[in-house]
Write a protein that holds these residues in place. Structure first.
Motif, PDB file in Angstrom:
ATOM      1  N   ILE A   1      52.533  45.078  40.635  1.00 10.53           N
ATOM      2  CA  ILE A   1      53.045  44.187  41.680  1.00 10.53           C
ATOM      3  C   ILE A   1      51.899  43.417  42.335  1.00 10.53           C
ATOM      4  O   ILE A   1      51.974  42.208  42.543  1.00 10.53           O
ATOM      5  N   LEU A   2      50.799  44.132  42.605  1.00  8.15           N
ATOM      6  CA  LEU A   2      49.648  43.454  43.212  1.00  8.15           C
ATOM      7  C   LEU A   2      49.060  42.426  42.249  1.00  8.15           C
ATOM      8  O   LEU A   2      48.658  41.340  42.657  1.00  8.15           O
ATOM      9  N   GLU A   3      49.030  42.776  40.961  1.00  5.82           N
ATOM     10  CA  GLU A   3      48.514  41.826  39.964  1.00  5.82           C
ATOM     11  C   GLU A   3      49.397  40.589  39.897  1.00  5.82           C
ATOM     12  O   GLU A   3      48.913  39.476  39.768  1.00  5.82           O
ATOM     13  N   GLN A   4      50.705  40.832  40.003  1.00  2.00           N
ATOM     14  CA  GLN A   4      51.632  39.704  39.972  1.00  2.00           C
ATOM     15  C   GLN A   4      51.477  38.815  41.196  1.00  2.00           C
ATOM     16  O   GLN A   4      51.566  37.600  41.093  1.00  2.00           O
ATOM     17  N   ILE A   5      51.235  39.435  42.350  1.00  6.67           N
ATOM     18  CA  ILE A   5      51.013  38.639  43.558  1.00  6.67           C
ATOM     19  C   ILE A   5      49.781  37.757  43.369  1.00  6.67           C
ATOM     20  O   ILE A   5      49.763  36.581  43.725  1.00  6.67           O
ATOM     21  N   TYR A   6      48.763  38.331  42.737  1.00  6.02           N
ATOM     22  CA  TYR A   6      47.544  37.566  42.506  1.00  6.02           C
ATOM     23  C   TYR A   6      47.795  36.441  41.501  1.00  6.02           C
ATOM     24  O   TYR A   6      47.548  35.263  41.766  1.00  6.02           O
TER      25      TYR A   6
ATOM     26  N   GLU B   1      41.392  44.962  43.014  1.00  3.88           N
ATOM     27  CA  GLU B   1      40.291  44.016  43.163  1.00  3.88           C
ATOM     28  C   GLU B   1      40.209  43.125  41.934  1.00  3.88           C
ATOM     29  O   GLU B   1      40.237  43.609  40.810  1.00  3.88           O
ATOM     30  N   THR B   2      40.101  41.820  42.151  1.00  5.10           N
ATOM     31  CA  THR B   2      40.002  40.903  41.011  1.00  5.10           C
ATOM     32  C   THR B   2      38.542  40.769  40.590  1.00  5.10           C
ATOM     33  O   THR B   2      37.641  41.261  41.270  1.00  5.10           O
ATOM     34  N   GLN B   3      38.326  40.069  39.470  1.00  8.08           N
ATOM     35  CA  GLN B   3      36.961  39.840  38.984  1.00  8.08           C
ATOM     36  C   GLN B   3      36.129  39.055  39.977  1.00  8.08           C
ATOM     37  O   GLN B   3      34.914  39.156  40.013  1.00  8.08           O
ATOM     38  N   THR B   4      36.790  38.235  40.787  1.00  7.85           N
ATOM     39  CA  THR B   4      36.057  37.401  41.741  1.00  7.85           C
ATOM     40  C   THR B   4      35.930  38.085  43.100  1.00  7.85           C
ATOM     41  O   THR B   4      35.688  37.419  44.100  1.00  7.85           O
TER      42      THR B   4
ATOM     43  N   PRO C   1      38.282  26.261  48.927  1.00  4.98           N
ATOM     44  CA  PRO C   1      37.946  27.331  47.981  1.00  4.98           C
ATOM     45  C   PRO C   1      37.469  28.598  48.686  1.00  4.98           C
ATOM     46  O   PRO C   1      37.669  29.697  48.195  1.00  4.98           O
ATOM     47  N   GLU C   2      36.821  28.440  49.805  1.00  3.96           N
ATOM     48  CA  GLU C   2      36.375  29.596  50.584  1.00  3.96           C
ATOM     49  C   GLU C   2      37.042  29.529  51.951  1.00  3.96           C
ATOM     50  O   GLU C   2      37.519  28.477  52.360  1.00  3.96           O
ATOM     51  N   HIS C   3      37.072  30.647  52.603  1.00  3.43           N
ATOM     52  CA  HIS C   3      37.708  30.671  53.918  1.00  3.43           C
ATOM     53  C   HIS C   3      36.732  31.201  54.953  1.00  3.43           C
ATOM     54  O   HIS C   3      36.839  32.342  55.387  1.00  3.43           O
ATOM     55  N   PRO C   4      35.749  30.365  55.339  1.00  2.00           N
ATOM     56  CA  PRO C   4      34.733  30.867  56.266  1.00  2.00           C
ATOM     57  C   PRO C   4      35.316  31.070  57.665  1.00  2.00           C
ATOM     58  O   PRO C   4      36.256  30.375  58.063  1.00  2.00           O
ATOM     59  N   GLY C   5      34.741  32.030  58.373  1.00  2.61           N
ATOM     60  CA  GLY C   5      35.154  32.261  59.754  1.00  2.61           C
ATOM     61  C   GLY C   5      36.553  32.803  59.903  1.00  2.61           C
ATOM     62  O   GLY C   5      37.170  32.663  60.945  1.00  2.61           O
ATOM     63  N   GLY C   6      37.060  33.407  58.852  1.00  2.00           N
ATOM     64  CA  GLY C   6      38.369  34.039  58.959  1.00  2.00           C
ATOM     65  C   GLY C   6      39.504  33.061  59.159  1.00  2.00           C
ATOM     66  O   GLY C   6      40.513  33.363  59.766  1.00  2.00           O
ATOM     67  N   GLU C   7      39.342  31.846  58.633  1.00  2.00           N
ATOM     68  CA  GLU C   7      40.373  30.825  58.781  1.00  2.00           C
ATOM     69  C   GLU C   7      41.652  31.260  58.057  1.00  2.00           C
ATOM     70  O   GLU C   7      42.748  31.133  58.575  1.00  2.00           O
TER      71      GLU C   7
ATOM     72  N   HIS D   1      33.655  37.460  50.941  1.00  2.00           N
ATOM     73  CA  HIS D   1      32.757  37.523  52.094  1.00  2.00           C
ATOM     74  C   HIS D   1      33.234  38.561  53.099  1.00  2.00           C
ATOM     75  O   HIS D   1      32.894  38.482  54.281  1.00  2.00           O
ATOM     76  N   CYS D   2      34.061  39.476  52.657  1.00  2.00           N
ATOM     77  CA  CYS D   2      34.534  40.591  53.486  1.00  2.00           C
ATOM     78  C   CYS D   2      35.431  40.118  54.622  1.00  2.00           C
ATOM     79  O   CYS D   2      35.600  40.813  55.620  1.00  2.00           O
ATOM     80  N   GLU D   3      35.974  38.933  54.512  1.00  2.00           N
ATOM     81  CA  GLU D   3      36.776  38.360  55.579  1.00  2.00           C
ATOM     82  C   GLU D   3      38.250  38.583  55.261  1.00  2.00           C
ATOM     83  O   GLU D   3      38.652  38.444  54.104  1.00  2.00           O
ATOM     84  N   CYS D   4      39.057  38.917  56.261  1.00  2.09           N
ATOM     85  CA  CYS D   4      40.496  39.041  56.017  1.00  2.09           C
ATOM     86  C   CYS D   4      41.096  37.642  55.970  1.00  2.09           C
ATOM     87  O   CYS D   4      41.080  36.921  56.966  1.00  2.09           O
ATOM     88  N   ILE D   5      41.599  37.206  54.810  1.00  2.65           N
ATOM     89  CA  ILE D   5      42.096  35.839  54.715  1.00  2.65           C
ATOM     90  C   ILE D   5      43.617  35.766  54.750  1.00  2.65           C
ATOM     91  O   ILE D   5      44.178  34.698  54.875  1.00  2.65           O
TER      92      ILE D   5
END
Lengths: 135, 178
Positions: B129-134, B108-111, B150-156, B12-16
């Motif tokens: 390294i980024l893949e491993q972090i994921y 970027e992951t598949q999701t 599962p989702e992080h609405p409102g930049g939580e 959702h384009c939010e920085c989580i």
């Protein structure tokens, strides 16, 4: 060495020259080319703003699996974008040479209006010869 | 070689998630107008004003706040990714760009989770390294955590101690983290 295409952007993000040399990338409409150059211009400016250390330049190299985009910005704000094979390492020198050609055959052309689209036959010819020589 | 910062953006384009490592310039979030007294009408007006001012583009030339920088970083990777898909086809994405002072790596992951790491210019090929972090940290500690939404609405955001600790423990011994 495969050079896919060259873009020249003036300082106001206008696309003043675009030429494809080799196939390999998707064909775009002329509108898409304009959108692309506008996007790059904006992202280039923002990239220098988000730098963690002060006084960074904009994007110089963009690396992807299929191509490598090298950007060279002159002191006057004109940007030269060269899209080439990802293994191409010497894009910077190629761009400098293209800049020389641009200075010689576009800027020194008395009929060329600054910041306007480039329509100079000599530039086309010399550029094509140079790209052919290096590939 | 240095790692400057690390970001995760959701679909959702939010920085989580965001973490700074070594960076010289950073200001904290601007003070919010949290007034507890005064009549409600004025309060509501202030609230409205705050929403308007924080929604706009970042102003000035000073150092950016975390929120503003998150917007700009996301804007850059989003636009560049769109540009690359336009040029090279739908399945393509870029993995890094470089300026004279820093290099930004992108995965970027598949999701549509997007991992961004900002490092020194000399750092090469840290996609593994980024893949491993994921795969090793995000999936293990955040996705598999039953208490994590599962989702992080409102930049939580990912507020997960295990993930933070794991990330620190994973990155600190690396050669690029000097």
């Amino acid at each position: 060495m495969v050079v896919y295409s060259l873009y020249i952007l003036n300082k106001a993000a206008g696309l003043i020259y675009q030429r494809d040399f080799n196939d390999g990338l998707q064909k775009l409409s002329s509108n898409d080319y304009l959108v692309l150059s506008g996007t790059f211009h904006a992202v280039h400016a923002i990239a220098s703003r988000i730098s963690p250390v002060p006084s960074s330049s904009g994007i110089e190299v963009l690396e992807t699996d299929t191509f490598r985009l090298q950007c060279f910005q002159t002191l006057t704000g004109t940007k030269f974008l060269l899209i080439s094979d990802p293994r191409q390492q010497s894009s910077d020198t190629i761009l400098r040479r293209i800049y020389e050609l641009y200075a010689d055959y576009v800027i020194k052309n008395p009929f060329y209006q600054i910041e306007m689209p480039v329509r100079c036959e000599l530039f086309d010819r010399h550029l094509a010869a140079y790209i052919k020589a290096i590939s | 070689m240095t790692i400057y910062s690390f970001w995760i953006f959701d679909r959702h384009c939010e920085c989580i998630y965001h973490k700074d490592f070594k960076r010289p310039q950073r200001v904290l979030r601007p003070p919010t107008l949290a007034s507890t007294t005064g009549d409600t009408k004025e309060n509501a007006q202030q609230q409205q004003k705050r929403v308007v001012s924080s929604g706009g583009p970042p102003k000035g030339t000073g150092p950016l706040t975390v929120d503003d920088e998150a917007k700009l970083v996301f804007g850059v990777v989003f636009s560049l990714r769109n540009m690359v898909t336009k040029l090279a086809g739908d399945r393509e994405s870029f993995f890094a760009f470089k300026t004279s002072k820093y290099k930004l790596h992108f995965f970027e992951t598949q999701t549509n989770l997007r991992f961004v790491m900002v490092t020194d210019v000399r750092v090469e090929g840290i996609r593994p390294i980024l893949e491993q972090i994921y795969a090793g940290l995000y999936v293990e500690y955040v996705v598999k955590n039953p208490l994590s939404p599962p989702e992080h609405p409102g930049g939580e955001g990912v507020n997960n101690e295990l993930f933070s600790l794991g990330l620190d423990r994973f990155l600190t011994p690396l050669e690029i983290f000097e």
